[in-house]
Design a protein around this motif. Structure first.
Motif, PDB file in Angstrom:
ATOM      1  N   TRP A 251       0.852  -1.206   0.000  1.00  0.00           N
ATOM      2  CA  TRP A 251       0.000   0.000   0.000  1.00  0.00           C
ATOM      3  C   TRP A 251       0.889   1.258   0.000  1.00  0.00           C
ATOM      4  O   TRP A 251       0.681   2.189  -0.799  1.00  0.00           O
ATOM      5  N   ASP A 252       1.879   1.289   0.894  1.00  0.00           N
ATOM      6  CA  ASP A 252       2.795   2.436   0.951  1.00  0.00           C
ATOM      7  C   ASP A 252       3.533   2.609  -0.364  1.00  0.00           C
ATOM      8  O   ASP A 252       3.712   3.755  -0.848  1.00  0.00           O
ATOM      9  N   LYS A 255       1.114   4.075  -2.950  1.00  0.00           N
ATOM     10  CA  LYS A 255       0.875   5.499  -2.704  1.00  0.00           C
ATOM     11  C   LYS A 255       2.080   6.335  -3.159  1.00  0.00           C
ATOM     12  O   LYS A 255       1.933   7.416  -3.734  1.00  0.00           O
TER      13      LYS A 255
END
Length: 308
Positions: A251-252, A255
């Motif tokens: 997820w990081d 992003k």
């Protein structure tokens, strides 16, 4: 039980010490040499008739439950350490039993053996005591040697035993030079009758002990299954946590990559027409190289511990 057994035993194979090994197994439980076959069958017949006269049933073990035949040691004086016998003595497919009321008692009638000093003469072992002294002196010591061997004695033994798997009981009546088995039959019938309640008690105690052991084993199995389930749950939680951390890291990363593309696209929009076109083409190629960027998809594919 006895009718027709003589012919079957007589036609059987003769093994060590002259014991008969018939090809048929559903026979009365006797283990004997050919010399004693007729005598043993007569004694068995007398015993069975006396048992039936006393109201007891003699038969091959029925198939209503498990009946086991207790192994015999034919030695008149059993050795301290059991010996492996080859070839093995004959044994029946079903024990011969007498029912005293509802209690079964196994019966085996066999000829005993004794260990004697023997000499190898003319391709066979012969007890030294049976070799004439004159012949013994003529034997050449180099080619004839002595050893210890088991020989059939002609003396009989009746062994009664508990045929039930959860109890241990046995009783033997042996012949000696001064006491023959046929003279003990009335006493044997009475002792077998008296033994029935003892065997019934031992079987009941054995079955109760087996039930307790079976219950303990089932409880131990249940504890092991519970322990395994706890281990599996703990492992599922560890794996779920590890996979979740991996999804968060993805997820990081997603992003960060999306922010990069947004910032690059915003900067490219301020360029003149031709550099802007070149920059936008490179952004399109970069997006195609990176592939789909879906942060929620990684979370939706993650499995909670209960799903593992």
């Amino acid at each position: 039980m006895v009718v027709g057994a003589y012919e079957v035993f007589e036609q059987g194979r003769v093994i060590d010490q002259g014991f008969l090994k018939p090809g048929k197994q559903r026979l009365v439980d006797i283990v004997v040499t050919k010399q004693q076959l007729e005598t043993v069958l007569k004694i068995a017949n007398q015993l069975f008739l006396k048992l039936e006269a006393a109201g007891h049933r003699v038969m091959f073990a029925p198939s209503d439950r498990v009946y086991s035949r207790s192994p015999i040691d034919e030695h008149e004086q059993p050795p301290k350490k059991p010996r492996h016998r080859y070839p093995a003595l004959w044994s029946p497919s079903k024990p011969t039993v007498v029912f005293v009321g509802t209690v079964a008692i196994g019966l085996t009638l066999f000829e005993m053996t004794e260990e004697l000093e023997a000499r190898y003469v003319d391709s066979e072992y012969i007890p030294v005591s049976k070799i004439p002294a004159q012949k013994l002196r003529r034997l050449h010591p180099t080619f004839n040697w002595t050893t210890r061997m088991d020989f059939a004695t002609g003396r009989l033994c009746l062994r009664a035993f508990c045929p039930y798997p959860n109890a241990d009981w046995s009783r033997s009546w042996k012949e000696s030079n001064g006491s023959r088995l046929h003279s003990q039959l009335d006493e044997i019938v009475q002792q077998l009758t008296d033994a029935a309640p003892v065997i019934a008690r031992l079987v009941k105690e054995g079955e109760e002990l087996a039930r307790i052991r079976r219950q303990e084993w089932q409880e131990e199995l249940r504890r092991l299954e519970e322990k395994e389930e706890l281990r599996r749950q703990a492992e599922a939680r560890r794996n779920a946590r590890s996979d979740l951390l991996t999804a968060i890291q993805q997820w990081d990363e997603i992003k960060r990559i999306q922010a990069f593309f947004r910032d690059a696209e915003a900067s490219a929009s301020e360029l003149p027409a031709e550099p802007q076109r070149v920059a936008m083409e490179k952004l399109a190629q970069a997006r195609e190289l990176i592939g789909e960027l879906d942060a929620l998809k990684a979370l939706m594919e993650w499995r909670v511990p209960q799903e593992r």
